[in-house]
Design an enzyme around this catalytic site. Structure first.
Site, PDB file in Angstrom:
ATOM      1  N   SER A 113       0.837  -1.205   0.000  1.00  0.00           N
ATOM      2  CA  SER A 113       0.000   0.000   0.000  1.00  0.00           C
ATOM      3  C   SER A 113       0.868   1.250   0.000  1.00  0.00           C
ATOM      4  O   SER A 113       1.955   1.257   0.577  1.00  0.00           O
ATOM      5  CB  SER A 113      -0.888   0.011   1.247  1.00  0.00           C
ATOM      6  N   TYR A 150      -0.601  -0.669  10.287  1.00  0.00           N
ATOM      7  CA  TYR A 150      -0.938  -0.940   8.887  1.00  0.00           C
ATOM      8  C   TYR A 150       0.181  -0.493   7.941  1.00  0.00           C
ATOM      9  O   TYR A 150       0.688  -1.283   7.142  1.00  0.00           O
ATOM     10  CB  TYR A 150      -2.254  -0.255   8.507  1.00  0.00           C
TER      11      TYR A 150
END
Ligand SMILES: NC(=O)c1ccc[n+]([C@@H]2O[C@H](COP(=O)([O-])OP(=O)(O)OC[C@H]3O[C@@H](n4cnc5c(N)ncnc54)[C@H](OP(=O)(O)O)[C@@H]3O)[C@@H](O)[C@H]2O)c1
Length: 317
Positions: free
Chosen positions: A181, A194
């Site tokens: 990501s 994350y």
């Protein structure tokens, strides 16, 4: 001093132009490839294959004639996807492994995956399962944070180790992908785990790509721009995520990116949001400076104010 301005100009050019050339090559210079033909493969395995990006990858591969092992949580989403995909591709073989990839040791899901694949050669492995936990790291339970870590990171490491060894021992070519990501490019307070888990995948994939290149096992790590999926509904409320979702593209765009980029590039920055973020956060702005700004500015951020847990003073013993 007259050389300072051109020096900065050339540093900028050298940092950005080769990067943009790679991005443009990935986006426009790589036509779609049939991965079944490219790797002379029969089977692929996709984690998080029951929904969103994973489901789109499964659908894309099935459309190319690949048989697919779908690994995801054993829940209603998987049951429903199973029904749909089998009806959609009656000539393709599917195997479904319902398991929890958040297990710390990986023993239970690895043995389930080994059992489901013992008579087939998996030559395409897509490590895609993942989710985001929002909130201050210390405020969320350690159990939840570690489950997030193991799903995003440990499962990819465990399955890669198993299938890379299978391919190497059998001298098979293949592809290993990771869904990372652009969140990994910057510090992400209030979802610290994350972004860290995603940048781990990126660095790991970049190193692995070099290790496996001679054995003709390609490695690809994709940094998607926002993708419309259950990712956002499963995440806690956070205005940055709500804004990102407004600019989201369909999950099929990542499946297409994988089929175009496989074996052509190692790091695929998909879509304009990822590319602009990469340029701003890694080429224009220095990471250390960015971190200092983040530290000073977070207290004024609405998400931080809404999520921060105020604790009554606990007396020291
Ligand atoms: N959507 C975005 O904008 C975006 C952007 C960048 C990167 N990503 C990454 O893309 C990947 C796929 O996400 P998505 O957007 O497609 O979200 P999604 O629709 O929520 O899909 C996530 C998949 O992972 C599975 N999964 C979650 N936890 C699991 C566990 N403990 N064990 C086994 N399977 C588990 C889910 O199963 P269930 O459906 O049953 O929970 C689902 O199949 C993730 O790694 C995410 O971090 C997404």
């Amino acid at each position: 001093m007259y050389f300072i301005t051109p020096l900065f100009f050339w540093i900028g050019v050298l940092a950005v132009v080769p990067y943009l050339a790679l991005v443009l090559y990935g986006a426009y210079g790589c036509p779609e490839q049939n991965l079944k033909t490219k790797y002379n493969a029969q089977w692929a395995l996709v984690t998080g294959g029951s929904s969103g990006i994973g489901a789109a990858i499964v659908r894309k591969f099935a459309g190319q004639g690949l048989n697919v092992v779908v690994v995801a949580l054993d829940d209603a989403t998987l049951a429903q996807f199973k029904e749909t995909i089998v009806a959609e591709f009656p000539l393709v073989k599917f195997r479904f492994v319902g398991c929890d990839l958040s297990e710390a040791t990986g023993e239970t899901y690895l043995s389930a995956v080994k059992e489901a694949t013992k008579d087939i050669d998996v030559q395409i492995l897509c490590n895609n399962a993942g989710f985001i936990t929002t909130g201050g790291y210390a405020d969320v339970t350690l159990k939840r944070e570690m489950a997030n870590y193991h799903t995003n990171v440990t499962s990819g490491l465990t399955l890669t180790h198993h299938f890379a060894n299978e391919m190497l021992d059998k001298k098979l070519t293949g592809l290993i992908t990771y869904t990372s990501s652009s969140a990994g490019f910057i510090p992400n307070p209030m979802s610290a785990l994350y972004s860290s888990s995603k940048i781990f995948l990126t660095t790991f994939a970049a190193s692995l790509a070099a290790e496996l290149a001679e054995s003709k096992i390609d490695v690809l790590v994709v940094h998607p721009s926002p993708i419309n999926s259950n990712f956002y509904s499963n995440a806690g409320k956070m205005s940055t995520l709500t804004s990102a979702q407004k600019f989201s593209s369909p999950p099929s765009i990542i499946a297409d990116t994988i089929c175009r980029s496989a074996g052509k590039i190692v790091v695929s920055d998909q879509g304009p949001i990822t590319v602009v973020m990469k340029i701003v956060t890694t080429k224009i702005m220095d990471w250390n400076v960015f971190t200092e700004i983040m530290k000073l500015g977070l207290r004024f951020n609405g998400d931080y104010k809404a999520m921060k847990v105020d604790r009554p003073l606990k007396k020291a013993n």
